[in-house]
Design an enzyme around this catalytic site. Structure first.
Site, PDB file in Angstrom:
ATOM      1  N   ASP A   7       0.864  -1.170   0.000  1.00 37.29           N
ATOM      2  CA  ASP A   7       0.000   0.000   0.000  1.00 37.29           C
ATOM      3  C   ASP A   7       0.910   1.232   0.000  1.00 37.29           C
ATOM      4  O   ASP A   7       2.085   1.156   0.377  1.00 37.29           O
ATOM      5  CB  ASP A   7      -0.893  -0.030   1.241  1.00 37.29           C
ATOM      6  CG  ASP A   7      -1.793   1.182   1.340  1.00 37.29           C
ATOM      7  OD1 ASP A   7      -2.425   1.524   0.331  1.00 37.29           O
ATOM      8  OD2 ASP A   7      -1.857   1.788   2.424  1.00 37.29           O
ATOM      9  N   ASP A   9      -0.320   5.072   0.733  1.00 39.06           N
ATOM     10  CA  ASP A   9      -0.619   6.180   1.643  1.00 39.06           C
ATOM     11  C   ASP A   9      -0.609   5.734   3.101  1.00 39.06           C
ATOM     12  O   ASP A   9      -1.262   4.754   3.477  1.00 39.06           O
ATOM     13  CB  ASP A   9      -1.972   6.791   1.279  1.00 39.06           C
ATOM     14  CG  ASP A   9      -1.949   7.378  -0.122  1.00 39.06           C
ATOM     15  OD1 ASP A   9      -0.983   8.106  -0.435  1.00 39.06           O
ATOM     16  OD2 ASP A   9      -2.866   7.095  -0.907  1.00 39.06           O
ATOM     17  N   ASP A 182      -1.545   0.026   6.163  1.00 35.17           N
ATOM     18  CA  ASP A 182      -1.867   0.691   7.427  1.00 35.17           C
ATOM     19  C   ASP A 182      -3.355   0.672   7.749  1.00 35.17           C
ATOM     20  O   ASP A 182      -3.739   1.025   8.862  1.00 35.17           O
ATOM     21  CB  ASP A 182      -1.460   2.176   7.333  1.00 35.17           C
ATOM     22  CG  ASP A 182      -2.413   2.949   6.417  1.00 35.17           C
ATOM     23  OD1 ASP A 182      -3.157   3.815   6.916  1.00 35.17           O
ATOM     24  OD2 ASP A 182      -2.437   2.662   5.207  1.00 35.17           O
TER      25      ASP A 182
END
Length: 220
Positions: A7, A9, A182
């Site tokens: 991922d 961001d 996250d």
């Protein structure tokens, strides 16, 4: 063969590129501060809470691409990379990607943020494959709409599997697979890989990772 998915961001970046792109355009006077800053913050909070309507968000986020020329967008993006993106890339993130690259793993960035914003970031991180939401184009201009399935939540699974199939691969092609994220929004893809890793996770993903016995990593 092994697979490493990342991922972007708040995982490889210590911030959100979608949010910062809009903030950059606001700072340039391209977007109206009062209306766009408030709406940008609202969508960011919805994303963090897991309540984001991806189609409403894309109508907002992709409008700025449709309303400006490729030449202007490219100039602004170069400034965006220098002023906002590179300061969000830490050495630990670069080292993580390099470790998988040096191991010969098949590596891809998998992000809901559109490919115009994230393509140069993917290149900066030396990740060879990008799976992102694709902004549609007609006659050399962006339309303000996505093309195909947005790479968000279950859409990330769909897009990754389509990408693998295009190379004659599937999940069973890999001895081990990783996904680093996250966000609680990435639980569908995290649950499919053999080695899910929560990176500086939000509170919901942190609790889920602890209960599931997943590793929790910080790249900050």
């Amino acid at each position: 063969m092994q697979l490493a998915l990342f991922d972007l961001d708040n995982t490889l970046l210590s911030g959100d590129s979608d949010y910062e792109w809009t903030q950059h355009l606001i700072s340039k006077g391209v977007l109206d501060r009062d209306s766009f800053e408030r709406r940008n913050a609202e969508f960011f909070e919805q994303y963090k809470s897991g309540t984001l309507n991806i189609h409403e968000f894309l109508d907002f986020q992709l409008a700025s691409l449709a309303e400006n020329t490729h030449a202007d967008l490219q100039t602004w993006h170069e400034e965006f990379m220098a002023d906002r993106v590179r300061p969000m890339i830490g050495q630990k993130a670069r080292d993580l990607v390099k470790r998988h690259q040096d191991n010969g793993d098949l590596c891809a960035m998998v992000t809901a943020t559109n490919s115009f914003v994230t393509g140069p970031i993917c290149h900066e991180l030396n990740i060879p494959h990008l799976i992102a939401t694709i902004p549609a184009q007609e006659n050399g201009r962006f339309t303000g709409k996505p093309r195909g399935t947005p790479a968000f939540r279950e859409g990330k699974v769909t897009r990754v599997e389509d990408w693998l199939e295009s190379m004659g691969l599937c999940w069973k092609s890999f001895e081990r697979s990783w996904f680093y994220s996250d966000s609680l929004n990435d639980l569908p893809l995290l649950s499919l890989v053999s080695n899910p890793v929560a990176v500086d996770p939000d509170s919901t993903l942190h609790a889920y990772a602890e209960s599931a016995g997943w590793p929790i990593l910080s790249l900050r």
